[in-house]
Design a protein around this motif. Sequence first.
Motif, PDB file in Angstrom:
ATOM      1  N   ILE A  92       0.839  -1.202   0.000  1.00 47.59           N
ATOM      2  CA  ILE A  92       0.000   0.000   0.000  1.00 47.59           C
ATOM      3  C   ILE A  92       0.871   1.248   0.000  1.00 47.59           C
ATOM      4  O   ILE A  92       0.613   2.213  -0.737  1.00 47.59           O
ATOM      5  CB  ILE A  92      -0.943  -0.029   1.213  1.00 47.59           C
ATOM      6  CG1 ILE A  92      -2.008  -1.119   1.029  1.00 47.59           C
ATOM      7  CG2 ILE A  92      -1.609   1.331   1.415  1.00 47.59           C
ATOM      8  CD1 ILE A  92      -2.914  -1.325   2.224  1.00 47.59           C
ATOM      9  N   CYS A  93       1.932   1.249   0.819  1.00 46.82           N
ATOM     10  CA  CYS A  93       2.842   2.406   0.850  1.00 46.82           C
ATOM     11  C   CYS A  93       3.496   2.619  -0.507  1.00 46.82           C
ATOM     12  O   CYS A  93       3.647   3.757  -0.965  1.00 46.82           O
ATOM     13  CB  CYS A  93       3.899   2.209   1.925  1.00 46.82           C
ATOM     14  SG  CYS A  93       3.297   2.379   3.618  1.00 46.82           S
ATOM     15  N   ARG A  94       3.903   1.524  -1.160  1.00 45.80           N
ATOM     16  CA  ARG A  94       4.518   1.641  -2.481  1.00 45.80           C
ATOM     17  C   ARG A  94       3.534   2.228  -3.491  1.00 45.80           C
ATOM     18  O   ARG A  94       3.908   3.052  -4.332  1.00 45.80           O
ATOM     19  CB  ARG A  94       4.996   0.262  -2.949  1.00 45.80           C
ATOM     20  CG  ARG A  94       5.893   0.307  -4.197  1.00 45.80           C
ATOM     21  CD  ARG A  94       6.210  -1.084  -4.697  1.00 45.80           C
ATOM     22  NE  ARG A  94       6.686  -1.952  -3.619  1.00 45.80           N
ATOM     23  CZ  ARG A  94       6.791  -3.273  -3.748  1.00 45.80           C
ATOM     24  NH1 ARG A  94       6.423  -3.862  -4.880  1.00 45.80           N
ATOM     25  NH2 ARG A  94       7.237  -3.999  -2.740  1.00 45.80           N
ATOM     26  N   THR A  95       2.265   1.831  -3.368  1.00 50.09           N
ATOM     27  CA  THR A  95       1.225   2.362  -4.259  1.00 50.09           C
ATOM     28  C   THR A  95       1.065   3.867  -4.069  1.00 50.09           C
ATOM     29  O   THR A  95       1.019   4.636  -5.035  1.00 50.09           O
ATOM     30  CB  THR A  95      -0.112   1.663  -3.987  1.00 50.09           C
ATOM     31  OG1 THR A  95       0.039   0.249  -4.165  1.00 50.09           O
ATOM     32  CG2 THR A  95      -1.199   2.172  -4.922  1.00 50.09           C
ATOM     33  N   LEU A  96       0.964   4.295  -2.812  1.00 45.04           N
ATOM     34  CA  LEU A  96       0.782   5.722  -2.536  1.00 45.04           C
ATOM     35  C   LEU A  96       1.994   6.533  -2.977  1.00 45.04           C
ATOM     36  O   LEU A  96       1.849   7.645  -3.497  1.00 45.04           O
ATOM     37  CB  LEU A  96       0.519   5.935  -1.043  1.00 45.04           C
ATOM     38  CG  LEU A  96      -0.700   5.226  -0.443  1.00 45.04           C
ATOM     39  CD1 LEU A  96      -0.916   5.700   0.994  1.00 45.04           C
ATOM     40  CD2 LEU A  96      -1.941   5.433  -1.265  1.00 45.04           C
ATOM     41  N   TRP A  97       3.202   5.982  -2.783  1.00 45.27           N
ATOM     42  CA  TRP A  97       4.414   6.696  -3.185  1.00 45.27           C
ATOM     43  C   TRP A  97       4.428   6.905  -4.695  1.00 45.27           C
ATOM     44  O   TRP A  97       4.764   7.987  -5.182  1.00 45.27           O
ATOM     45  CB  TRP A  97       5.645   5.909  -2.745  1.00 45.27           C
ATOM     46  CG  TRP A  97       6.912   6.703  -2.872  1.00 45.27           C
ATOM     47  CD1 TRP A  97       7.500   7.484  -1.933  1.00 45.27           C
ATOM     48  CD2 TRP A  97       7.730   6.800  -4.057  1.00 45.27           C
ATOM     49  NE1 TRP A  97       8.636   8.063  -2.434  1.00 45.27           N
ATOM     50  CE2 TRP A  97       8.806   7.667  -3.740  1.00 45.27           C
ATOM     51  CE3 TRP A  97       7.664   6.249  -5.332  1.00 45.27           C
ATOM     52  CZ2 TRP A  97       9.791   7.982  -4.653  1.00 45.27           C
ATOM     53  CZ3 TRP A  97       8.646   6.565  -6.255  1.00 45.27           C
ATOM     54  CH2 TRP A  97       9.699   7.427  -5.921  1.00 45.27           C
ATOM     55  N   LYS A  98       4.061   5.865  -5.445  1.00 41.58           N
ATOM     56  CA  LYS A  98       4.030   5.980  -6.901  1.00 41.58           C
ATOM     57  C   LYS A  98       3.007   7.022  -7.342  1.00 41.58           C
ATOM     58  O   LYS A  98       3.264   7.816  -8.264  1.00 41.58           O
ATOM     59  CB  LYS A  98       3.716   4.620  -7.531  1.00 41.58           C
ATOM     60  CG  LYS A  98       4.870   3.637  -7.535  1.00 41.58           C
ATOM     61  CD  LYS A  98       4.450   2.309  -8.134  1.00 41.58           C
ATOM     62  CE  LYS A  98       5.644   1.386  -8.286  1.00 41.58           C
ATOM     63  NZ  LYS A  98       6.590   1.850  -9.339  1.00 41.58           N
TER      64      LYS A  98
END
Length: 448
Positions: free
Chosen positions: A128-134
């Motif tokens: 989820i964090c990787r998704t938001l960062w992207k």
Amino acid sequence: MLIQEQLSIKEKLEILSDAAKYDVACTSSGVDRRGKKGAVGNASSCGICHSFAADGRCISLLKILFTNQCIHDCRYCINRCSNDVVRTSFTPEEVCTLTMEFYRRNYIEGLFLSSGILYSPDYTMELICRTLWKLRHEHHFRGYIHVKAIPGASPILIQQAGFLADRMSINLELPTAEGLRLLAPGKTREKILAPMRQIQRGIEAGKHEIMAYRRNASFVPAGQSTQMIVGATPESDYHMISVAEALYKNYGLKRVFYSAFVRVNDDSLLPALPGGPPLLREHRLYQADWLLRYYGFEAKELLSESRPNFNVLMDPKCDWAVSHLERFPVEVNQADYYTLLRVPGMGVKSVRRILAARRSGSLDFADLKKMGVVLKRAAYFITCKGKMMYPVKMDQDAITSQLIGEERRNVWEMEHHDIYRQLSLFDDYHLNPSPEPSDIQMAVTGDM
């Protein structure tokens, strides 16, 4: 259960948007971040997810699960690990693609991202964090993002998500530890409250930085919320609003959402609900929640151990007023702000208008109507220049019988929301030909 990896993004969207429908997310964003050159989207404070904006617009967001796979076996959940359903998961790139494409087509103004637990809380929260960062850094998306924190995830991952999202929420699910033990044995109050406390402290630290260094708030600027299921366990309304009151006071929550229990699983520990989901009870809890947050009421004023549930035929504010007739009628031209707020039919905006207008002269009932006061409720509890709108016997039974007339219609419509019938000239249900302007205003502003 195996994840179906060969599905198209459209097939995943159908599965994971349907699986997210039990997460409640109708709320104002609380963020006023404007768009800028070279970036996409904005998160202005007008609202989010089927919420009414200040100008009356209804706006929406993409609401999906990252995955419907889950390691838990919560008895009330359609995605429980023991259910035989098709399981799938998005990739971070797929969520970004969906969000950006839906935004460019003007279908949405933000993203609501929840999730089951894939392998472990940390593994899922990292995705989820990787998704938001992207979304924020590669796609330069500045729109509103509401993300669900995964109970049991590392505090470091919760912190990372908090600097990327506008609002975060951790679902309390059930109001008691015993309820969780019975219906959600994989969850505990400690795992839920720990990230809730972390988010609260992060928000407070951000506010101090604003005051000290005049920086913009960056950690969960729209605050945090939670959700409780109504009717899955035997707790009373009094217990539920007491828990909500404690969350507001002790954890600084922006909203507590209430979700009427829907029996999606055949389980002996779940209530049968022959009358369907308790939608009226959910409605009363939302009305009471509004009184706690904006009208200065306390849970113990609305209910008690001896009277633990709300009146099904009258909203909580009217019910409190007819039970405290010794405080009424109040003189509109003299009463203070908090006294006027407790009058049925008067909301925050109308009371502020009254206080501003009476500086220039005395008000009468015609003036109150222009200010948005619902006189068909307020007339029993106020005077203008020492006179009531019409003769009223200050008797609890008499006033109650008058007030429940309109509530009966609301209750009937709520209990028969799935019944459609053709109107006739000899309709037996006495529907009003059209809503009054005051009713329309109440529907938009929430004033009671």
